[in-house]
Design a protein around this motif. Structure first.
Motif, PDB file in Angstrom:
ATOM      1  N   ASP A  43       0.717  -1.127   0.019  1.00  0.00           N
ATOM      2  CA  ASP A  43       0.072  -0.053   0.050  1.00  0.00           C
ATOM      3  C   ASP A  43       0.904   1.091  -0.032  1.00  0.00           C
ATOM      4  O   ASP A  43       1.458   1.877   1.075  1.00  0.00           O
ATOM      5  CB  ASP A  43      -0.779   0.084   1.336  1.00  0.00           C
ATOM      6  N   ALA A  44       1.332   1.713  -1.141  1.00  0.00           N
ATOM      7  CA  ALA A  44       2.241   2.767  -1.362  1.00  0.00           C
ATOM      8  C   ALA A  44       1.663   4.202  -0.997  1.00  0.00           C
ATOM      9  O   ALA A  44       2.439   4.779  -0.234  1.00  0.00           O
ATOM     10  CB  ALA A  44       2.511   2.930  -2.844  1.00  0.00           C
ATOM     11  N   ALA A  45       0.418   4.274  -0.698  1.00  0.00           N
ATOM     12  CA  ALA A  45      -0.195   5.384  -0.338  1.00  0.00           C
ATOM     13  C   ALA A  45      -0.108   5.486   1.252  1.00  0.00           C
ATOM     14  O   ALA A  45       0.183   6.489   1.795  1.00  0.00           O
ATOM     15  CB  ALA A  45      -1.847   5.571  -0.671  1.00  0.00           C
ATOM     16  N   LEU A  46      -0.396   4.470   1.721  1.00  0.00           N
ATOM     17  CA  LEU A  46      -0.203   4.263   3.354  1.00  0.00           C
ATOM     18  C   LEU A  46       1.217   4.594   3.810  1.00  0.00           C
ATOM     19  O   LEU A  46       1.587   5.215   4.784  1.00  0.00           O
ATOM     20  CB  LEU A  46      -0.613   2.910   3.987  1.00  0.00           C
ATOM     21  N   VAL A  47       2.038   3.936   2.930  1.00  0.00           N
ATOM     22  CA  VAL A  47       3.444   3.983   3.449  1.00  0.00           C
ATOM     23  C   VAL A  47       4.058   5.644   3.268  1.00  0.00           C
ATOM     24  O   VAL A  47       4.792   6.095   4.074  1.00  0.00           O
ATOM     25  CB  VAL A  47       4.399   3.209   2.484  1.00  0.00           C
ATOM     26  N   GLU A  48       3.525   6.115   2.117  1.00  0.00           N
ATOM     27  CA  GLU A  48       3.826   7.761   1.967  1.00  0.00           C
ATOM     28  C   GLU A  48       3.084   8.510   3.158  1.00  0.00           C
ATOM     29  O   GLU A  48       3.663   9.364   3.539  1.00  0.00           O
ATOM     30  CB  GLU A  48       3.240   8.235   0.428  1.00  0.00           C
ATOM     31  N   ARG A  49       1.979   8.190   3.514  1.00  0.00           N
ATOM     32  CA  ARG A  49       1.427   9.020   4.423  1.00  0.00           C
ATOM     33  C   ARG A  49       2.250   8.669   5.736  1.00  0.00           C
ATOM     34  O   ARG A  49       2.480   9.775   6.788  1.00  0.00           O
ATOM     35  CB  ARG A  49       0.064   8.315   4.889  1.00  0.00           C
ATOM     36  N   CYS A  50       2.586   7.557   6.085  1.00  0.00           N
ATOM     37  CA  CYS A  50       3.612   7.189   7.163  1.00  0.00           C
ATOM     38  C   CYS A  50       4.606   7.963   7.188  1.00  0.00           C
ATOM     39  O   CYS A  50       5.135   8.912   8.349  1.00  0.00           O
ATOM     40  CB  CYS A  50       3.751   5.667   7.406  1.00  0.00           C
ATOM     41  N   TYR A  51       5.198   8.038   6.314  1.00  0.00           N
ATOM     42  CA  TYR A  51       6.527   9.011   6.010  1.00  0.00           C
ATOM     43  C   TYR A  51       6.376  10.364   6.089  1.00  0.00           C
ATOM     44  O   TYR A  51       7.071  11.062   6.897  1.00  0.00           O
ATOM     45  CB  TYR A  51       7.296   8.707   4.693  1.00  0.00           C
ATOM     46  N   ARG A  52       5.094  10.870   5.645  1.00  0.00           N
ATOM     47  CA  ARG A  52       4.809  12.214   5.752  1.00  0.00           C
ATOM     48  C   ARG A  52       4.504  12.558   7.158  1.00  0.00           C
ATOM     49  O   ARG A  52       5.145  13.613   7.788  1.00  0.00           O
ATOM     50  CB  ARG A  52       3.517  12.428   5.022  1.00  0.00           C
TER      51      ARG A  52
END
Length: 182
Positions: free
Chosen positions: A92-101
């Motif tokens: 889930d790339a969107a979730l990963v990017e959200r976590c990093y943000r």
């Protein structure tokens, strides 16, 4: 459970709630009054998830199977293994990017402040899909513990038991999703 699993189980909450879930291992003690309410709620949620996974029948079974010399460290390794299966089976790339943000926008607790930039810059949450990377991460945690690296010593067992670990994940992950449904 490790970062990615906690993110999955808290993804429908606010960014503050997600942040609390992500940083909870860096927060010690029961007093959460210094944290904003949604962050404190996320920290409590993380702790409830940890307690549930530690009591799950599949985890207890695997801990009994672990080599006796490393058994007390096996739970740490299993937490990262669950992230491996999540990253490889349910990317889930969107979730990963959200976590990093979310992690990048806030100050991490002192216990995590050096690790969080490495996690983000090294794209650990997606790289957990690679079993070899996950095993290196497990061994890396073992370097930070006192004494011989028992987590590195555990990685051959993880490789040998990969199919059994995956079967356990297939059972426990739906249980955790049901229990912690948003």
């Amino acid at each position: 459970m490790n970062f990615l699993a906690h993110a999955w189980l808290s993804r429908h909450g606010s960014d503050a709630f997600l942040y609390g879930n992500l940083i909870a291992d860096g927060v010690k003690g029961p007093d959460l009054e210094s944290w904003p309410a949604p962050v404190a709620s996320g920290i409590r949620h993380h702790r409830q998830v940890d307690a549930a996974i530690d009591r799950h029948a599949e985890v207890l079974r695997l801990l009994q199977m672990a080599p006796k010399a490393q058994r007390r460290f096996a739970g740490i390794a299993l937490d990262l293994i669950w992230d491996h299966f999540l990253a490889s089976r349910h990317p889930d790339a969107a979730l990963v990017e959200r976590c990093y943000r979310v992690l990048g926008e806030r100050q991490a607790p002192a216990r995590l402040e050096r690790m969080v930039p490495s996690l983000i810059d090294g794209d650990w949450l997606q790289r957990y899909a690679d079993f070899d990377f996950t095993c290196r991460a497990i061994a890396g945690i073992g370097q930070r513990l006192r004494g011989p690296n028992q987590l590195a010593a555990l990685t051959p067992w993880l490789r040998d038991e990969y199919d059994n670990l995956e079967a356990a994940f297939v059972t426990l992950w739906p249980d955790m999703q049901r229990r912690f449904r948003d």
